[in-house]
Design an enzyme around this catalytic site. Sequence first.
Site, PDB file in Angstrom:
ATOM      1  N   LYS A 151       2.142  13.260   3.439  1.00  0.00           N
ATOM      2  CA  LYS A 151       0.654  12.688   4.182  1.00  0.00           C
ATOM      3  C   LYS A 151       1.146  11.599   5.457  1.00  0.00           C
ATOM      4  CE  LYS A 151      -0.502   9.271   0.775  1.00  0.00           C
ATOM      5  NZ  LYS A 151      -0.213   8.814  -0.341  1.00  0.00           N
ATOM      6  N   TYR A 180       3.734 -13.776  28.258  1.00  0.00           N
ATOM      7  CA  TYR A 180       2.094 -14.370  28.639  1.00  0.00           C
ATOM      8  C   TYR A 180       1.969 -15.219  27.901  1.00  0.00           C
ATOM      9  CZ  TYR A 180       0.958  -9.762  30.085  1.00  0.00           C
ATOM     10  OH  TYR A 180       0.927  -8.149  30.687  1.00  0.00           O
TER      11      TYR A 180
HETATM   12  C1  LIG Z   1       0.181   8.592  -1.320  1.00  0.00           C
HETATM   13  C2  LIG Z   1       0.065   8.873  -2.512  1.00  0.00           C
HETATM   14  C3  LIG Z   1       1.384   8.785  -3.187  1.00  0.00           C
HETATM   15  C4  LIG Z   1       2.510   8.462  -3.333  1.00  0.00           C
HETATM   16  O1  LIG Z   1       2.399   7.033  -3.542  1.00  0.00           O
HETATM   17  P1  LIG Z   1       3.762   5.978  -2.887  1.00  0.00           P
HETATM   18  O2  LIG Z   1       3.205   5.138  -3.037  1.00  0.00           O
HETATM   19  O3  LIG Z   1       3.998   6.458  -1.578  1.00  0.00           O
HETATM   20  O4  LIG Z   1       5.415   6.363  -3.671  1.00  0.00           O
HETATM   21  C5  LIG Z   1       1.057   9.088  -4.620  1.00  0.00           C
HETATM   22  N1  LIG Z   1      -0.386   9.979  -4.820  1.00  0.00           N
HETATM   23  C6  LIG Z   1      -0.748   9.855  -3.689  1.00  0.00           C
HETATM   24  C7  LIG Z   1      -2.445   9.911  -4.616  1.00  0.00           C
HETATM   25  C8  LIG Z   1      -1.006   9.357  -3.386  1.00  0.00           C
HETATM   26  O5  LIG Z   1      -2.051   9.247  -2.720  1.00  0.00           O
END
Ligand SMILES: *Cc1c(COP(=O)(O)O)cnc(C)c1O
Length: 811
Positions: A480, A706
């Site tokens: 994702k 800045y």
């Molecule tokens: C993002 C996510 C993961 C992975 O989590 P990490 O801490 O990056 O391993 C696993 N399960 C769900 C439902 C997620 O949204």
Amino acid sequence: MSLPIQNIIPVIHAKWFGSDETCLIDNVSIDSRSLQNNNGTLFFALVGQHHDGHQYISELIATGVQHFVVSRVPEKLSDKANFLLVNNTLEALQQFAAYYRKQFDFPIIGITGSNGKTIVKEWLNFLLSPEYNIIRSPKSYNSQVGVPLSVIGINERHNLGIFEAGISLVGEMEKLSAIIQPTLGILTNIGSAHNEGFASEEEKISEKLKLFKDAEAVILRKNVKVEALLSPSQKTFTWNYNDASADVSISKKGASVLEITQKDHRFSVEIPFHDKASEENTITCLMVLLHFGYDQKTIQERIANLYPVEMRLQVKNGNNNCTIIDDSYSSDYQSLKIALDFLEQHKTHQKKTVILSDIFQSGFPVEELYAKVFRLLTHNKIDTVIGIGESIGTYLKDYPNFKSFATTHDFLSQFNSEHFSNETILIKGARSFQFEEIVVVLEEKTHETVLEINLNAISHNLNYYKSKLKPSTKMMVMVKAFGYGSGSFEIAKLLAHHKVDYLGVAFADEGIALRNAGITMPIIVMNPENTAFSAMVAYNLEPEIYSASVLKKFIVLAQQKNLSDYPIHLKLDTGMHRLGFEGKDLDELIGLLKNNNFVSVKSIFSHLSSSDVPEFRDFTLEQIQKFDSWSSLLIKELNIAPIRHILNTSGIYSFAEHQFDMVRLGIGLYGVGNDPEEMTHLENVGTLKTIILQIKEIAVGESVGYSRKFRATVPTRTATIPIGYADGIPRSWGNEKGYVTINHQKARIVGNICMDMLMIDVTNIDCREGDTVIVFGKSPRVTELADVVGTIAYEILTSISHRVKRVFYKE
Ligand SMILES: *Cc1c(COP(=O)(O)O)cnc(C)c1O
């Protein structure tokens, strides 16, 4: 190579299961993806801790491969191909390579040491190629697998070999030594890399020296400790700085001139580098030239032309939706084979184009060489070939869609990026053709800041987490948010090859993009929106269902579309309180799913809120307990057998005993663990790089940036680099909170971070405009940056703006 298979059987101590022992083998492969595999290929099914070549045998038979070295004969396939059964397929590959090497009798240089092996090898190839037909290890193929594959590339035309050997454990060098059988040894240097595999420094040195067991001479920097570990009869040829007891004594005359003294002979050499490491690597090469008896003038001329070595194949974004594979620094038959395999693995379009220069240094007569190249391009189904150079134009002219140009300049005067679209282009040429100019023209223009992604490190990290699991446990990888900022297609492709079971994305459009890029494996959408249901079905994406209302809507759609058993994934809320069914919702859920044939529960899962927080261990165990009991209830009431999963990265690390049937790996794949011990097992994946635009001298009392936040209290030199908060660098990292590295030295950030730039203090750092700056990578790591600004690496990685180009590479 052309060997009857019956000669190979005894060499690797194989048991023969096959029909025709007289077939000829002309090619060895370990990679199922290679389009160079054919009916003359002998495929070694290597078994790694997490990878098993036996899995690919049926696909390979379907593409025409006939001969397999295996450690078990696949039952259903035993009459479909020839099998050579051995105990250990890697050992068999090594035995085969050692046997193959013995067929040739010419000088072989074997290189080992902690650093510089690949550079020394490439430079020697350049320095010696006017006189020799050289076979050398491609890229940095120096491992237990890489060395045998390198040696198998030898053919009857070669008359000098240069191979590198790298080890990390006791016992490894003996095997490599038997394969390389060097006549001349080179020890580049002894550093601290890979110490964990050895009890002591002596043990490490002794192990490395095993490469030289039968070498006639060994070249090394004079070192009492090392020489004491060599066999007393071993002939050496040593160098050292200002040391009359070495065979060659070197003294520095200015920044880039070395004075060489060998007995009574004294001369100076100008070297085209300033840094220490390049200087020592140059000296090592110079020692080889002296050993081979080259005269002073030739040595001076050739050393002056040494060049920086770029060993990596890089994947870049091109204009008009093209993908560019940049291998613009070498051109020989061996490396063309590797580049074409790489093209096949990383292509993002069906259409494949190769821009290729004349090929040098193969040892074959030109007709024969180009006939081989022609076949190679045909096997790899290259749609268009653009040949640049005199001989390639003559010998490849009958290739379908062949275009020929005499020089790179001719090509560029007639072609620009408008001539290419939606294709993957391999750009491969000898250095003298300066194909980097073609890369510049075809590459998508963005600024000099890039996020480099190391694909080898991703494989390494995946394997680390797999090692915590039972072999039967499935693996979902979360890609994702554009693969946690690291890029999604390229990573998804690699994961597909590793036979990961599922990919997880947040939104439907991320899944659709993966499908459009040719990813066929199952994909779960974690936040399915009602509006996207229809598109999800069209693209075969599987929804997470987290509430009765979502489920009802999806069932309505499934009904309308006449779907049956459409895979869905039930999310239970066991304590995160974000999305999911709670205990009180289960009866309704069961009611909706009972006797419902439109959808089928593929998996049931939950998400841990605090798997990375030791003080909430009990809470996590409670979540796991609830998950176990709720999912068991659903399984019983609905009489189903879904995949159950709850662990994310930190869950795999700390709660592996609760892995259920699958785990969901996220941040760990990208090289970040939530625990310091865990971090020691991971390799860095992303390196955010930029360059120095301008260097300034700031007098006492003057200010920088800045709001005049930085004031010089001593004379200060600053460098300005083109990266700012619009690229995703938190503004709170400025004003001396953070640092970047230049040539391995830390430079603190001074003043406020601007939108597109920031300034650093380089008062005590040897650097120039144009030098590379590491914003994060191996040092500082992204976790350090996150700590300083009070956030987590997840946020930093996913915030790197899309204007920062992602470049993928493999070492
Ligand atoms: C993002 C996510 C993961 C992975 O989590 P990490 O801490 O990056 O391993 C696993 N399960 C769900 C439902 C997620 O949204």
